[in-house]
Design an enzyme around this catalytic site. Structure first.
Site, PDB file in Angstrom:
ATOM      1  N   ASP A 279      46.588  54.765  39.751  1.00  0.00           N
ATOM      2  CA  ASP A 279      45.791  53.552  39.560  1.00  0.00           C
ATOM      3  C   ASP A 279      45.318  53.382  38.111  1.00  0.00           C
ATOM      4  O   ASP A 279      44.879  54.344  37.474  1.00  0.00           O
ATOM      5  CB  ASP A 279      44.555  53.652  40.479  1.00  0.00           C
ATOM      6  CG  ASP A 279      43.667  52.438  40.405  1.00  0.00           C
ATOM      7  OD1 ASP A 279      44.157  51.340  40.685  1.00  0.00           O
ATOM      8  OD2 ASP A 279      42.477  52.589  40.054  1.00  0.00           O
ATOM      9  N   GLU A 321      50.562  51.935  38.007  1.00  0.00           N
ATOM     10  CA  GLU A 321      49.878  50.651  38.209  1.00  0.00           C
ATOM     11  C   GLU A 321      49.372  50.216  36.839  1.00  0.00           C
ATOM     12  O   GLU A 321      48.267  50.541  36.417  1.00  0.00           O
ATOM     13  CB  GLU A 321      48.724  50.781  39.207  1.00  0.00           C
ATOM     14  CG  GLU A 321      48.250  49.422  39.710  1.00  0.00           C
ATOM     15  CD  GLU A 321      46.966  48.901  39.075  1.00  0.00           C
ATOM     16  OE1 GLU A 321      46.790  47.677  39.027  1.00  0.00           O
ATOM     17  OE2 GLU A 321      46.137  49.712  38.631  1.00  0.00           O
TER      18      GLU A 321
HETATM   19  C1  GLC Z   1      43.378  48.761  40.099  1.00  0.00           C
HETATM   20  C2  GLC Z   1      43.221  48.274  41.512  1.00  0.00           C
HETATM   21  C3  GLC Z   1      42.068  47.329  41.590  1.00  0.00           C
HETATM   22  C4  GLC Z   1      40.827  48.033  41.133  1.00  0.00           C
HETATM   23  C5  GLC Z   1      41.020  48.677  39.758  1.00  0.00           C
HETATM   24  C6  GLC Z   1      39.940  49.647  39.442  1.00  0.00           C
HETATM   25  O1  GLC Z   1      43.692  47.757  39.215  1.00  0.00           O
HETATM   26  O2  GLC Z   1      44.408  47.666  41.930  1.00  0.00           O
HETATM   27  O3  GLC Z   1      41.903  46.836  42.889  1.00  0.00           O
HETATM   28  O4  GLC Z   1      39.755  47.120  41.070  1.00  0.00           O
HETATM   29  O5  GLC Z   1      42.218  49.408  39.691  1.00  0.00           O
HETATM   30  O6  GLC Z   1      40.125  50.841  40.134  1.00  0.00           O
END
Ligand code: GLC
Length: 640
Positions: A279, A321
């Site tokens: 993430d 991500e």
């Molecule tokens: C990523 C997740 C999102 C979250 C962010 C902080 O972008 O997809 O939902 O708010 O991380 O953890």
């Protein structure tokens, strides 16, 4: 440092261990350790780095010893077949466990539903323990080794993974590694002034450095979490919190943090996780004077994770991500000596956003020109192709391409926001602006696939023709993610046309975050309608199921970078070609408008299409290449 030195250093560490290490492990360790040594010494060049490296190695030994024989078998299988991820067989679905099955134990009962659709890869949205208050949809972890109590236990996770594996399915889990919750044990100790744990975070005694950072860093949530630091009254200091005030950024400049997180990742890998979604990786390294995104050290950290994983759990894959500019996203697949050796998968976020752009403008030019300019990703890596996820849709395309089409970029974004969020007169869509910034008019878009495609408005106005069009848009978007190169991931509920859920507006912990509008609770009664021919659910679910069946049969859809955008001679129509080594080809054609369109023969002649006919493998209809018609929002998968 000399190779021989590194290996003798490794030998000393091994000899000091009591654990038994087998040949497979030692081979992988020997092959990867010298690179780990280099990366680790570059990131952590201080005196005690060898001591820290030794600690890291001990963690690798422990987790390898604890890894089950079943998982080691999967490791060997995937090492022998490193292209396993590229297969056309994988169909993903992302879901919140509590919204889908209530808890992990009950998930098993829902496997037949997933199998009915053809889904075999499940992304369980964050399930690790979080605070009961705000937790950003699970992305604020309090304990990385425990599952949220309402979802079950860590044993339930392990059992579910075993069950999924026996069904030929695989599991994706979030690993929230950029930050932890302010209720995490490390944060609590830091708040109590514990010096060791204060170093796990970025603390500052006054606003001098935070102010300098704030000038450079972009605000992720400008509306409800402006600024990047939070005041901690207990110790009268400021801590870095790029996301919300309760999400404390972990300090990866401290090797102990890296080792702790690697330890946790391998612990979870041993519970049977196949793929980790890493993430918010772009934010992992902070440096004054930069915007704090995509720094080279982030890539070194990810390469280290990959290498350690390769030694202990080589079957595990990693998703970056990183919702950043296309030229930066591509780097997460690894460059130079690390090509295809960093993250295996990344989100095709630009493609997703541009599909929405093309639907609104009824013109595929920006989509096509942007995608043609994304550098080719390395072989053995793959995209996640998706239409909706749990996050907002950011209009993150390159301005230069908008200008090259004779449009003004800011006005174009404004048009799209009005189209999707502000009820513009010609729009069918019903979305909400997310994090709108009144000073510059920027915003992102929230809303479920069905509502953004017009289903919500069409049902409300009882307009049957509009309903047909909305369903066709949904089917078109599903056709795209199933035929484009990569891993298609469906957002749970989209398969039955779930519209926006406004109940978040009445919930204290959710009302300030309208992304909850598109994270609905699965309606199982509605899902039953998927077998009733008269229903909307039937028309969406069965179309998707059919496309999935075809994709699974057709190896041409596996992802060997065998994709090219082709000339459609019509700005309303998107064409791309897929092929394989045997020179077989499929031409995917998509109509982004409500017009009926007669295709130009030139499409086929330009491709030197051998036959005078083309068979649509979706409908089984054979067309003469002289006369192919596309229905409103129609699509064809034409095989040569
Ligand atoms: C990523 C997740 C999102 C979250 C962010 C902080 O972008 O997809 O939902 O708010 O991380 O953890």
């Amino acid at each position: 440092m000399q190779q021989a030195y590194k290996l003798s250093f490794l030998q000393k560490i091994i000899q000091s261990q009591k654990v038994k290490l087998d040949v497979d492990f030692c081979l992988r360790l020997g092959a990867n350790f010298p690179i780990i040594y280099d990366l680790f010494s570059q990131l952590y060049p201080n005196e005690d780095f060898e001591k820290q490296l030794e600690n890291l190695c001990k963690i690798l030994f422990i987790h390898y010893n604890e890894r089950s024989e079943e998982l080691k078998k999967i490791d060997i299988e995937r090492v022998k077949n490193p292209d396993w991820l590229l297969s056309n067989n994988w169909i993903g679905m992302m879901l919140y466990v509590n919204h889908f099955s209530g808890n992990l134990k009950n998930f098993e009962n829902k496997i037949p539903y997933l199998k009915d659709l053809g889904v075999n890869l499940v992304h369980l949205m964050p399930i690790m323990d979080v605070s009961e208050n705000e937790n950003d949809g699970g992305y604020s972890v309090r304990n990385y080794r425990e599952v949220q109590a309402n979802l079950g236990t860590i044993d339930d996770l392990e059992n579910l993974s075993k069950k999924l594996h026996t069904e030929g399915m695989a599991i994706v889990l979030d690993f929230v590694l950029n930050h932890c919750a302010d209720e995490h044990d490390w944060a609590i100790k830091a708040k109590n002034g514990n010096e060791k744990y204060k170093k796990y975070f970025y603390f500052h005694k006054d606003r001098t450095i935070p102010d300098q950072f704030d000038r450079e860093l972009t605000d992720v949530f400008p509306q409800n979490a402006p600024g990047n630091f939070t005041y901690i009254p207990e110790i009268n200091e400021w801590v870095m919190t790029i996301f919300h005030h309760y999400q404390w950024d972990l300090n990866y400049r401290n090797p102990e943090v890296f080792i702790e997180m690697m330890d946790i990742l391998l612990f979870l890998a041993n519970k049977g996780v196949d793929i980790f979604r890493l993430d918010a990786v772009a934010f992992m390294w902070k440096e004054l004077g930069t915007n704090g995104l995509n720094l080279p050290q982030v890539h070194s950290l990810l390469q280290l994770i990959k290498l350690c994983g390769k030694i202990v759990a080589p079957s595990v894959a990693y998703i970056a991500e990183a919702i950043v500019r296309p030229n930066e996203i591509i780097k997460y697949f690894g460059e130079n000596q690390f090509q295809a050796d960093e993250c295996d998968i990344a989100y095709n976020a630009t493609f997703m956003a541009l599909c929405w752009e093309a639907l609104a403008t009824q013109n595929v030019s920006l989509l096509k020109i942007s995608m043609q300019n994304i550098p080719k990703k390395p072989l053995r890596t793959t995209w996640i192709n998706y239409i909706r996820c749990h996050d907002d849709i950011g209009l993150g395309f390159e301005d230069d391409f908008v200008y090259s089409l004779g449009k003004e970029a800011h006005l174009h974004r404004k048009f799209l926001l009005e189209f999707y969020c502000y009820n513009s007169p010609n729009s069918w869509a019903k979305g909400l602006p997310f994090m709108s910034n009144p000073t510059n008019g920027d915003a992102r878009i929230s809303g479920s696939m069905a509502s953004l495609c017009g289903l919500e408005k069409a049902i409300a106005s009882k307009d049957n023709y509009e309903i047909v069009l909305a369903v066709s848009r949904i089917n078109l978007l599903h056709s795209i993610i199933l035929s484009y190169g990569g891993l298609p991931i469906i957002y749970s509920g989209d398969e039955i046309g779930t519209i926006n859920d406004y109940s978040f507006e009445n919930k204290l912990d959710k009302k300030h975050d309208n992304r909850w509008v598109h994270r609905p609770i699965m309606n199982w009664e509605k899902a039953e309608f998927r077998n009733d021919k008269k229903t909307i659910e039937y028309k969406i679910f069965q179309n998707l199921k059919h496309l999935i069946e075809i994709r699974k049969k057709e190896t041409l859809f596996s992802d060997y970078n065998s994709i090219a955008f082709e000339e459609s001679f019509d700005e309303r129509v998107l064409c791309f070609l897929r092929w394989n080594r045997n020179n077989e080809r499929i031409l995917v054609i998509q109509n982004f408008t409500s017009d009926t369109i007669e295709l130009k023969y030139a499409i086929f002649s330009k491709l030197n299409w051998e036959k005078q006919f083309a068979k649509d493998i979706v409908s089984e209809i054979e067309y003469s290449t002289e006369k192919v018609n596309l229905k409103p929002y129609g699509f064809l998968w034409l095989k040569e």
